[in-house]
Design a protein around this motif. Structure first.
Motif, PDB file in Angstrom:
ATOM      1  N   TRP A  30       0.832  -1.203   0.000  1.00 25.83           N
ATOM      2  CA  TRP A  30       0.000   0.000   0.000  1.00 25.83           C
ATOM      3  C   TRP A  30       0.869   1.256   0.000  1.00 25.83           C
ATOM      4  O   TRP A  30       0.667   2.170  -0.802  1.00 25.83           O
ATOM      5  N   ALA A  33       2.592   1.606  -3.349  1.00 24.14           N
ATOM      6  CA  ALA A  33       1.665   2.071  -4.389  1.00 24.14           C
ATOM      7  C   ALA A  33       1.315   3.544  -4.209  1.00 24.14           C
ATOM      8  O   ALA A  33       1.139   4.265  -5.183  1.00 24.14           O
ATOM      9  N   LEU A  34       1.237   4.006  -2.958  1.00 26.24           N
ATOM     10  CA  LEU A  34       0.939   5.414  -2.717  1.00 26.24           C
ATOM     11  C   LEU A  34       2.065   6.321  -3.209  1.00 26.24           C
ATOM     12  O   LEU A  34       1.834   7.479  -3.549  1.00 26.24           O
ATOM     13  N   LYS A  36       3.667   5.836  -5.894  1.00 23.17           N
ATOM     14  CA  LYS A  36       3.560   5.861  -7.354  1.00 23.17           C
ATOM     15  C   LYS A  36       2.367   6.747  -7.717  1.00 23.17           C
ATOM     16  O   LYS A  36       1.563   7.092  -6.858  1.00 23.17           O
ATOM     17  N   GLU A  38      -0.627   6.465  -8.325  1.00 25.93           N
ATOM     18  CA  GLU A  38      -1.862   5.678  -8.282  1.00 25.93           C
ATOM     19  C   GLU A  38      -2.865   6.400  -7.393  1.00 25.93           C
ATOM     20  O   GLU A  38      -2.483   7.092  -6.445  1.00 25.93           O
ATOM     21  N   GLN A  42      -6.751   2.601  -6.129  1.00 22.78           N
ATOM     22  CA  GLN A  42      -5.821   1.726  -6.860  1.00 22.78           C
ATOM     23  C   GLN A  42      -4.737   1.189  -5.924  1.00 22.78           C
ATOM     24  O   GLN A  42      -4.353   0.027  -6.030  1.00 22.78           O
ATOM     25  N   SER A  43      -4.266   2.025  -5.003  1.00 25.46           N
ATOM     26  CA  SER A  43      -3.232   1.572  -4.076  1.00 25.46           C
ATOM     27  C   SER A  43      -3.773   0.498  -3.133  1.00 25.46           C
ATOM     28  O   SER A  43      -3.071  -0.458  -2.796  1.00 25.46           O
ATOM     29  N   SER A  46      -3.925  -2.733  -5.153  1.00 23.94           N
ATOM     30  CA  SER A  46      -2.576  -3.300  -5.301  1.00 23.94           C
ATOM     31  C   SER A  46      -2.164  -4.037  -4.032  1.00 23.94           C
ATOM     32  O   SER A  46      -1.631  -5.143  -4.086  1.00 23.94           O
TER      33      SER A  46
END
Length: 70
Positions: A30, A33-34, A36, A38, A42-43, A46
Motif C-alpha cells: 500500500w 503504491a501510494l 507511485k 496511483e 488503486q493503491s 494493489s
C-alpha cells in the motif's frame, strides 16, 4: 478527502497456505503504491492483490512475485 469512505472488492484466492505476514505485505504494498502515481483506491487494490498472493505461499518467501500481482 477527510471523511470519505472507500470500498474495494477482496481479491479471490485459491488455497490459503499461510497468513503470517499478510498484513505486513498489505501495508508495504500500500505504501509502495501510494508513492507511485496511483489513486488511493488503486493503491488499496494493489495491496490487496499482494496480500492475497502472499497467503497462498508458505512463509515470507515471495520470490517469483512481480508487478502482475500488484
Amino acid at each position: 478527502e477527510q471523511g470519505v469512505q472507500h470500498c474495494i472488492v477482496a481479491t479471490t484466492v485459491g488455497r490459503i497456505v499461510d497468513t503470517v505476514g499478510a498484513g505486513d505485505c498489505f501495508i508495504a504494498a500500500w505504501i509502495s503504491a501510494l508513492l507511485k502515481p496511483e489513486s488511493f483506491v488503486q493503491s488499496l487494490n494493489s495491496a490487496s492483490r499482494l496480500a492475497a498472493y502472499k497467503i497462498q505461499q508458505q512463509g515470507m518467501n515471495i520470490h517469483g512475485h512481480n508487478d502482475k500481482h500488484l
